[in-house]
Design a protein around this motif. Structure first.
Motif, PDB file in Angstrom:
ATOM      1  N   PHE A  29      12.530  44.987  10.719  1.00 29.95           N
ATOM      2  CA  PHE A  29      13.531  44.060  10.723  1.00 29.95           C
ATOM      3  C   PHE A  29      14.362  44.131   9.639  1.00 29.95           C
ATOM      4  CE2 PHE A  29      16.195  40.580  12.363  1.00 29.95           C
ATOM      5  CZ  PHE A  29      16.270  39.849  11.051  1.00 29.95           C
ATOM      6  N   ARG A  30      13.461  43.889   8.264  1.00 30.70           N
ATOM      7  CA  ARG A  30      14.121  43.927   7.077  1.00 30.70           C
ATOM      8  C   ARG A  30      14.891  45.039   6.706  1.00 30.70           C
ATOM      9  NH1 ARG A  30       9.354  42.944   3.547  1.00 30.70           N
ATOM     10  NH2 ARG A  30       8.672  42.048   5.194  1.00 30.70           N
ATOM     11  N   CYS A  50      28.182  40.522  12.466  1.00 26.91           N
ATOM     12  CA  CYS A  50      27.343  41.593  12.001  1.00 26.91           C
ATOM     13  C   CYS A  50      26.937  41.466  10.710  1.00 26.91           C
ATOM     14  CB  CYS A  50      27.446  43.142  12.483  1.00 26.91           C
ATOM     15  SG  CYS A  50      27.859  43.290  14.203  1.00 26.91           S
ATOM     16  N   ILE A  51      25.482  41.864  10.318  1.00 28.70           N
ATOM     17  CA  ILE A  51      25.168  41.863   8.980  1.00 28.70           C
ATOM     18  C   ILE A  51      24.284  43.004   8.572  1.00 28.70           C
ATOM     19  CG2 ILE A  51      23.271  40.216   9.575  1.00 28.70           C
ATOM     20  CD1 ILE A  51      23.728  38.627   6.940  1.00 28.70           C
ATOM     21  N   SER A  52      24.419  43.256   7.333  1.00 26.82           N
ATOM     22  CA  SER A  52      23.731  44.500   6.956  1.00 26.82           C
ATOM     23  C   SER A  52      22.097  44.078   6.671  1.00 26.82           C
ATOM     24  CB  SER A  52      24.213  45.328   5.759  1.00 26.82           C
ATOM     25  OG  SER A  52      24.257  44.449   4.550  1.00 26.82           O
ATOM     26  N   TRP A  53      21.441  44.862   6.363  1.00 25.28           N
ATOM     27  CA  TRP A  53      19.916  44.612   6.227  1.00 25.28           C
ATOM     28  C   TRP A  53      19.831  43.779   4.810  1.00 25.28           C
ATOM     29  CZ3 TRP A  53      17.345  46.205   1.720  1.00 25.28           C
ATOM     30  CH2 TRP A  53      18.032  46.881   0.859  1.00 25.28           C
ATOM     31  N   ASN A  54      20.458  43.737   3.873  1.00 23.00           N
ATOM     32  CA  ASN A  54      20.368  43.072   2.830  1.00 23.00           C
ATOM     33  C   ASN A  54      21.567  41.703   2.451  1.00 23.00           C
ATOM     34  OD1 ASN A  54      22.653  44.189   2.315  1.00 23.00           O
ATOM     35  ND2 ASN A  54      22.167  45.114  -0.008  1.00 23.00           N
ATOM     36  N   GLY A  55      22.207  41.828   3.678  1.00 25.65           N
ATOM     37  CA  GLY A  55      23.109  40.677   3.676  1.00 25.65           C
ATOM     38  C   GLY A  55      24.432  40.954   3.012  1.00 25.65           C
ATOM     39  N   GLY A  56      24.670  42.260   2.507  1.00 27.09           N
ATOM     40  CA  GLY A  56      25.367  42.672   1.524  1.00 27.09           C
ATOM     41  C   GLY A  56      26.991  42.847   2.087  1.00 27.09           C
ATOM     42  N   THR A  57      26.950  43.218   3.498  1.00 26.45           N
ATOM     43  CA  THR A  57      28.081  43.483   4.189  1.00 26.45           C
ATOM     44  C   THR A  57      28.058  42.723   5.400  1.00 26.45           C
ATOM     45  OG1 THR A  57      28.062  45.803   3.468  1.00 26.45           O
ATOM     46  CG2 THR A  57      29.207  45.486   5.412  1.00 26.45           C
ATOM     47  N   THR A  58      29.214  42.246   5.828  1.00 22.62           N
ATOM     48  CA  THR A  58      29.258  41.372   7.050  1.00 22.62           C
ATOM     49  C   THR A  58      30.525  41.893   7.811  1.00 22.62           C
ATOM     50  OG1 THR A  58      30.273  39.585   5.935  1.00 22.62           O
ATOM     51  CG2 THR A  58      27.849  39.315   6.520  1.00 22.62           C
ATOM     52  N   TYR A  59      30.545  41.611   9.016  1.00 23.88           N
ATOM     53  CA  TYR A  59      31.844  42.014   9.926  1.00 23.88           C
ATOM     54  C   TYR A  59      31.937  40.599  10.802  1.00 23.88           C
ATOM     55  CZ  TYR A  59      34.487  43.141  14.131  1.00 23.88           C
ATOM     56  OH  TYR A  59      35.177  43.163  15.065  1.00 23.88           O
TER      57      TYR A  59
END
Length: 123
Positions: A29-30, A50-59
């Motif tokens: 998951f991480r 939506c969110i990237s694995w490290n939270g750095g990108t969101t949509y």
């Protein structure tokens, strides 16, 4: 392949809030980009947040910007979505999606889907 299970849906009045949770199995998951999609009968399933694995990108879909938030707790294998100021147009079946492709401008290419949780907003 990760499996996901949603919870937290329900029926609310317009203007109220809900928080959806998505619990994921497995240790990957991480490292996975994750997302929330929704679908109403007769329409195509659409990406909401939506969110990237490290939270750095969101949509975020334009229709929910400023009202919905997405977050994740990797040690707990859980994805969250906070929905504020809900509108009747937000009524839909909401699905957690695992291993998506996310950029600030789009979200798609889903590998795994949850079973969905219904959100109903009345005016």
């Amino acid at each position: 392949q990760v499996q996901v299970v949603e919870s937290g849906g329900g029926a609310v009045q317009a203007g109220e809030s809900l928080r959806l949770s998505c619990a994921a199995s497995g240790s990957t998951f991480r490292w996975l980009d994750m997302g929330w999609f929704r679908q109403v009968p007769g329409k195509k399933r659409e990406a909401v947040a939506c969110i990237s694995w490290n939270g750095g990108t969101t949509y975020f879909a334009n229709s929910v910007k400023g009202r919905f938030a997405i977050s994740r707790d990797n040690p707990k294998n859980t994805l969250y979505r906070q929905m504020n100021n809900l509108k009747p147009a937000d009524t839909a079946m909401y699905y957690c999606a695992a291993d998506v492709r996310v950029t600030p401008f789009e979200c798609g290419r889903v590998t795994s889907w949850g079973q969905g949780t219904q959100v109903t907003v009345s005016s």
